[in-house]
Scaffold this active site. Structure first.
Site, PDB file in Angstrom:
ATOM      1  N   GLU A 206       0.843  -1.205   0.000  1.00 20.49           N
ATOM      2  CA  GLU A 206       0.000   0.000   0.000  1.00 20.49           C
ATOM      3  C   GLU A 206       0.879   1.255   0.000  1.00 20.49           C
ATOM      4  OE1 GLU A 206      -3.160  -0.374   2.949  1.00 20.49           O
ATOM      5  OE2 GLU A 206      -4.085  -1.973   1.787  1.00 20.49           O
TER       6      GLU A 206
ATOM      7  N   GLU B  34      -5.037  -8.858  -0.641  1.00 18.46           N
ATOM      8  CA  GLU B  34      -5.855  -8.594   0.554  1.00 18.46           C
ATOM      9  C   GLU B  34      -7.303  -8.481   0.109  1.00 18.46           C
ATOM     10  OE1 GLU B  34      -4.582  -5.522   3.280  1.00 18.46           O
ATOM     11  OE2 GLU B  34      -2.465  -6.008   2.928  1.00 18.46           O
TER      12      GLU B  34
END
Ligand code: AHR
Length: 484
Positions: free
Chosen positions: A173, A296
């Site tokens: 991220e 994810e």
């Protein structure tokens, strides 16, 4: 009423077993307590890993495990987690509740876990706060076979042979907690860091994964693919199912009917995300060499009352089983791009397989979906002609005996009668079902078997057609053996 038609020639391609991958982060009780209990624990363990969890997870054939994060990966300095456990640095886990991280679970323990599970490695490196040298040396420590500073250190720490690292993630991220970077900047850093990740085993080079977009950030995908596609094997995508706005996490139990459907709708967005991101990827990679790695995914609900909210511990109901089935079906529709997916997270965090409390353990409805879907792993996804009811989701794969069908009726009241037509001769059909009778039906430590698979018999068939009656709030799998 739903109808599915199978034509043996209409095949989408192989369903990578890695779509059934898992993720475990240094977050709450995902590792500590959930998997790792220390070798001297009263909880039965082998080399510090709790036996009950390993036994349960082996039964779902975990193909790959992503570690050590998540957000934690971009604060993790791997050298803190090697050497004698009592000498390891105690750090603050600034990502998740600022609790003490004693580093007792490190690289060696991770590979022991993989060894006990029979899973492949997906190590996520630290680009956010680590150096190129640090990342490069971690790969050397794990995988170099010979004499070198890092290989010698590994040997001194008790492991002479190198381990095999199949997948390596370069940051997590990076648009957010991993460095708040702009895509142009991250693309350049990605190119630089990956240059020094040597594939010491030329027969099995590292599969390098770039930190991809947040949900529908198509600009990030475009910039990354434009500037770095030739340097990557995969690019990640994160998308969590939410029942309401991100800031307003909804309860995992005792939720209203509207949230049954809003959570499912949010999970279904995965299809649109994959389609649109794939279209961008196609511009730069028409051969579809680069994999979309959904590392994810799952439901993100409110942490259970009385637990540390930073630990993301949530209950898991038959609604989560629907989310799992629907999402796995979406991945199987996109086998041309989705090369791996990792549900978040394996134990005690978000949409987990297992929940633990001290020595107690319970399998969740999501666990049972992974177990029931085992036959999809590495099978051939079929491109069927479907006319499905509004609340039915389906996926079909071909195996050596015939076809494996998974069906999910996420309606709340109506049974769906499904007919499946095929061009080969049916010999036998067997079925399994996971069913809820109320929306938040779940397993807990006092009632561990409230939701568990049962045999499914509401099937009739003749030579080329079968009919199955799929109850509401249920997932059914059918193995159709055929004669050709
Ligand atoms: O899975 C929990 C967290 O969600 C991960 O650490 C992070 O990557 C994401 O935001």
């Amino acid at each position: 009423m739903s109808h599915i038609s199978i034509d043996a020639h209409r095949q989408r391609g192989k369903i990578s077993k890695y779509i059934y991958g898992q993720f475990s982060e240094h977050l709450g009780r995902s590792i500590y307590g959930g998997l790792w209990v220390e070798p001297n624990s009263n909880i039965p363990n082998i080399n510090g890993l709790r036996t009950d969890a390993i036994t349960a997870l082996k039964a779902i054939k975990v193909p790959v495990l992503r570690w050590p994060g998540g957000c934690f990966a971009d604060t993790y300095h791997w050298a803190d987690g090697i050497g004698p456990a009592d000498k390891r640095k105690k750090i603050v886990n600034t990502s998740w509740g600022s609790v003490v991280e004693n580093n007792h679970f490190g690289t060696h323990e991770y590979f022991e876990l993989l060894n006990q599970l029979g899973a492949d490695a997906y190590v996520n490196g630290n680009l956010g706060s680590g150096t190129v040298q640090e990342m490069s040396e971690w790969v050397e420590y794990m995988t170099f076979n010979g004499t070198s500073p890092m290989a010698d250190l590994r040997t001194a720490n008790g492991h002479k042979d190198p381990w095999h690292v199949k997948f390596f993630g370069v940051g997590n991220e990076s648009w957010g907690g991993g460095g708040n970077m702009r895509p142009e900047y991250y693309a350049d850093l990605y190119r630089q860091y990956q240059t020094f990740l040597t594939s010491y085993d030329s027969d099995s080079p590292l599969y390098k994964i770039a930190s991809g977009p947040n949900v529908d950030d198509y600009h990030w995908m475009d910039v990354l693919m434009k500037n770095a596609a030739p340097y990557m094997d995969g690019i990640s995508l994160h998308h969590y199912a939410l029942a309401s706005a991100w800031e307003d996490k909804r309860p995992a139990l005792a939720f209203p009917e509207a949230e049954w459907f809003s959570l499912i709708k949010s999970a279904q967005k995965m299809d649109e995300l994959i389609t649109k991101h794939s279209t961008i990827m196609d511009k730069y990679d028409p051969e579809k060499r680069v994999g979309l790695i959904v590392d994810e995914w799952g439901s993100w609900l409110r942490a259970e009352q009385g637990t540390n909210p930073a630990f993301l511990y949530q209950q898991n109901t038959i609604r989560d089983a629907m989310i799992a089935a629907i999402t796995l079906h979406i991945f199987q529709k996109h086998v041309d791009r989705v090369q791996m997916a990792n549900i978040a997270q394996m134990v005690n965090v978000l949409q987990s397989m297992l929940l633990t409390d001290g020595s107690k353990i319970v399998k969740t409805p999501t666990y049972y979906i992974f177990k029931m879907f085992l036959k999809h792993q590495d099978a051939i996804a079929m491109d069927t002609l479907d006319d499905l009811s509004e609340t039915t989701s389906a996926s079909i794969s071909k195996n050596k005996d015939g076809y494996f069908v998974s069906l999910c009726n996420y309606g709340l009241t109506a049974t769906d009668t499904i007919t499946v037509d095929m061009d080969s001769l049916i010999s036998t059909v067997s079925g399994e079902m996971l069913r809820g009778t109320k929306m938040d039906q779940h397993n807990d430590f006092d009632h561990p078997d409230e939701v568990s698979p049962e045999s499914f018999t509401a099937i009739t068939h003749d030579s080329h057609q079968l009919t199955a009656k799929i109850p509401p709030m249920s997932v059914v799998t059918l193995q159709i053996d055929t004669v050709n």
